[in-house]
Design an enzyme around this catalytic site. Structure first.
Site, mmCIF file in Angstrom:
data_model
loop_
_atom_site.group_PDB
_atom_site.id
_atom_site.type_symbol
_atom_site.label_atom_id
_atom_site.label_comp_id
_atom_site.label_asym_id
_atom_site.label_seq_id
_atom_site.Cartn_x
_atom_site.Cartn_y
_atom_site.Cartn_z
ATOM 1 N N LYS A 191 0.835 -1.196 0.000
ATOM 2 C CA LYS A 191 0.000 0.000 0.000
ATOM 3 C C LYS A 191 0.873 1.251 0.000
ATOM 4 O O LYS A 191 1.889 1.320 0.702
ATOM 5 C CB LYS A 191 -0.920 -0.015 1.229
ATOM 6 C CG LYS A 191 -1.965 1.084 1.249
ATOM 7 C CD LYS A 191 -2.957 0.883 2.393
ATOM 8 C CE LYS A 191 -3.996 1.990 2.421
ATOM 9 N NZ LYS A 191 -5.003 1.789 3.489
ATOM 10 N N SER A 244 -11.020 0.720 5.873
ATOM 11 C CA SER A 244 -10.164 0.783 4.687
ATOM 12 C C SER A 244 -9.648 -0.552 4.195
ATOM 13 O O SER A 244 -9.129 -0.642 3.081
ATOM 14 C CB SER A 244 -8.974 1.717 4.948
ATOM 15 O OG SER A 244 -9.404 3.056 5.021
ATOM 16 N N SER A 253 -9.554 2.845 1.957
ATOM 17 C CA SER A 253 -8.410 3.434 1.285
ATOM 18 C C SER A 253 -7.491 2.404 0.622
ATOM 19 O O SER A 253 -6.578 2.768 -0.130
ATOM 20 C CB SER A 253 -7.578 4.264 2.278
ATOM 21 O OG SER A 253 -7.065 3.461 3.330
#
Length: 488
Positions: free
Chosen positions: A85, A184, A160
Site C-alpha cells: 500500500k 479501509s 483506502s
C-alpha cells in the site's frame, strides 16, 4: 524444472503458487513474468498499481531462485509477487501517500510490515493506489488518479486500500497489504469481491508510528480467499519489542489449515445477524437483502441465527473525535506548511482536530472503553456478529462519496461508512467476505465480527462460509456499466 507449471495462472491461490515455487515447478522469475503480463494487460484500465518497478522486481525474483538453488531455507511467501500500500514505506521505493506534497518522497527504511513480508520471501512489484493520506473510502488522488472497480470500470473500488483490492480482484498480484481505521481494509474488499481482515488491536504490529499507543488504525492482510489471507496474516502477526501493544501470540498459529469437515466451522455457532444495528444507519435495499439472505445460509449450515445487535450508540462521536485528533496530530504541521494543497475533506478533518480539547479526547477514549466492555458482554451470548461491510454497493467513480442512501442524504464523506467504523471503535477483529451481487452485478460483502483476540476462530468461520457460498470465485468482467451485462 522443464517449464512453468501449466496448472498455475494469475488467479491461482497464493498457497498454490508458494508451493509451486518451493517445489520448483515454477521459478520466481516465471511467476513474476506471469503477473507482469497480467499487469500490462489490465492495469491501464483499473489503475490499481502505481510506482511499478519491473527491474527491481526481477532482481528480487532472481535472488529468490538463487536461494532455492543453494538449498537455503525459505519463507512462507517465497517468490510471491506482492503489492505494498502506498502509505507503507519500502526502502528506496517511491512512496507518495497519494499526495502532491509527498509525490517525490523516497523513504530510507521499510515499515515493519514490509520487513516481515520481504523476510518471508515476497517479491515487491509495485505500490497500490490510495486516496490522499488514506482519507476516505474511495481511491483517487492528484498524483496517480482514480482506481476503478474491475467488476464495473465506472464504479469505485473503495478505499483506502482500493488499489490493493482492485489488483487482487484483477489477478495482478496474489497478496497485498492494507490498513484500516474506518473500514479501509473491509470496504474495498466488499466492493471488489475479495477478502480483507481488520485484525484486533496489537495483532499486526505497526512500526514506525508517531504514537506507539495509537489504537485507532490497524494494518492487515488482503487476499482473494480466506486461506490465502491466513497465510499472509501468519507472516504479518507476531510480537516485536518495537511495538508496545504487540500481542505475544506468534503468527504461526494462523498458518495451520483452516479446514474442518464440511461446514464444521458454522455448525452450532451462535450468530447475531443485524442489517442496521437497530436503525443506527441507513443501508441500501439491495445490500440489506444480501445481508439478510445470509440468515438462511448460516442456518442451513447448522448455525443458530437470531436477530440481535450490541448497543454502539457512542461509536459515532467516538470515531469522529478520535479520527480528527489523529489526523491533526499526524498532518497538522503538513497542512500548515502546505495551505491549499491537501484535498478539502482531509484539510477539514485536520482543522476539526485542532479545535478539540483535552476533555474531548478523554471523552472519546472513555466512550471507546465502554464500547469494548459492551462488546465483551455481547459475546458472552453470541459467537459471531454478522452485518453489512458497506452500506452501499460500489458507487460511481466520479463521486467522492455517495450523496444519498435510499433517498437519505449523506452529508459528509464519512456518513456512508458507519457500518464499518462503528466496529472499528470496539477493537474487535472483523473480516469482509464476499456474499452476493446486486442486480447490476456489483459485489456485496458481509462483515463477520468476532470477540477480541478471536482472529483464528474468525478465519475458520469465514473459510467455512466461503466454501459454502463460493461467491468469491466469481471473477470480474471489466465491463463499463450495466448495459454490458450479459443477458439471458
Amino acid at each position: 524444472m522443464t517449464g512453468p507449471d501449466a496448472d498455475l495462472d494469475h488467479y491461482s491461490s497464493a498457497v498454490a503458487m508458494a508451493a509451486a515455487v518451493r517445489e520448483r515447478r515454477i521459478s520466481a522469475r516465471e511467476l513474476l513474468d506471469l503477473h507482469l503480463a497480467r499487469i500490462e494487460e489490465v492495469n491501464g484500465e483499473v489503475n490499481a498499481l502505481v510506482s511499478l518497478d519491473p527491474e527491481r522486481a526481477h532482481a528480487q525474483a532472481a535472488e529468490a531462485d538463487e536461494r532455492l538453488a543453494r538449498g537455503e531455507e525459505v519463507g512462507a511467501l517465497h517468490g510471491l509477487p506482492f503489492a505494498v500500500k502506498d502509505t507503507h514505506a519500502v526502502a528506496g521505493w517511491r512512496t507518495t501517500f497519494g499526495s502532491p506534497v509527498m509525490a517525490d518522497h523516497v523513504p530510507d527504511h521499510d515499515d515493519l510490515m514490509v520487513e516481515r513480508v520481504r523476510a518471508a520471501g515476497a517479491v515487491v512489484v509495485a505500490k497500490s493506489n490510495v486516496p490522499e493520506f488514506a482519507a476516505g473510502s474511495h481511491t483517487f488522488n492528484p498524483v496517480f488518479g482514480t482506481t476503478f472497480n474491475p467488476h464495473d470500470l465506472t464504479r469505485s473500488a473503495g478505499g483506502s486500500s482500493g488499489g490493493s483490492a482492485a489488483a487482487l480482484a484483477s489477478g495482478m498480484v496474489p497478496l497485498a497489504d492494507g490498513s484500516d481505521m474506518g473500514g479501509s481494509l473491509r470496504n474495498p474488499a466488499s466492493f471488489c469481491n475479495v477478502v480483507g481482515l481488520r485484525p484486533g488491536l496489537g495483532r499486526v504490529p505497526v512500526w514506525p508510528m508517531r504514537n506507539g499507543w495509537e489504537t485507532t488504525s490497524v494494518a492487515g492482510p488482503m487476499a482473494r480467499s480466506v486461506e490465502d489471507l491466513a497465510l499472509l496474516l501468519s507472516v504479518l502477526a507476531g510480537p516485536t519489542p518495537r511495538v508496545p501493544l504487540a500481542l505475544e501470540t506468534p503468527g504461526s498459529v494462523f498458518a495451520a489449515p483452516l479446514d474442518g469437515p464440511g461446514t464444521a466451522g458454522l455448525a452450532g455457532l451462535r450468530v447475531a445477524l443485524s442489517v442496521d444495528l437497530g436503525g443506527a444507519f441507513e443501508v441500501d435495499t439491495e445490500v440489506a437483502s444480501v445481508v439478510a439472505d445470509q440468515a438462511a445460509v448460516l442456518t442451513g449450515a447448522g448455525s443458530r441465527v437470531v436477530d440481535a445487535h450490541p448497543d454502539l450508540h457512542e461509536a459515532e462521536d467516538t470515531f469522529r473525535t478520535l479520527r480528527a485528533w489523529h489526523f491533526q496530530a499526524s498532518y497538522g504541521a503538513l497542512l500548515a506548511a502546505n495551505p491549499g494543497r491537501l484535498k478539502a475533506s482531509l484539510a477539514d478533518n485536520i482543522t476539526a482536530g485542532a479545535s478539540l480539547s483535552g476533555a474531548d479526547v478523554a471523552r472519546g477514549y472513555a466512550q471507546r472503553t465502554a464500547l469494548g466492555e459492551r462488546m465483551r458482554l455481547f459475546f458472552e451470548d453470541h459467537d459471531l456478529l454478522v452485518m453489512p461491510v458497506s452500506q452501499v454497493p460500489p458507487f460511481s467513480a466520479e463521486q467522492e462519496y455517495p450523496a444519498e442512501i435510499n433517498g437519505r442524504a449523506q452529508v459528509t464523506y464519512l456518513d456512508w461508512m458507519r457500518s464499518a467504523y462503528v466496529i472499528s471503535m470496539t477493537g474487535c477483529p472483523a473480516i469482509s467476505v464476499p456474499a452476493g451481487f446486486t442486480a447490476d452485478g456489483l459485489p456485496v460483502g458481509i462483515q463477520l465480527v468476532a470477540p477480541p483476540s478471536g482472529e483464528r476462530r474468525l478465519l475458520e468461520v469465514a473459510h467455512a462460509f466461503e466454501r459454502l457460498t463460493r461467491v468469491g470465485e466469481r471473477r470480474p468482467s471489466f465491463r463499463r456499466g450495466r448495459q454490458e451485462l450479459p443477458t439471458g
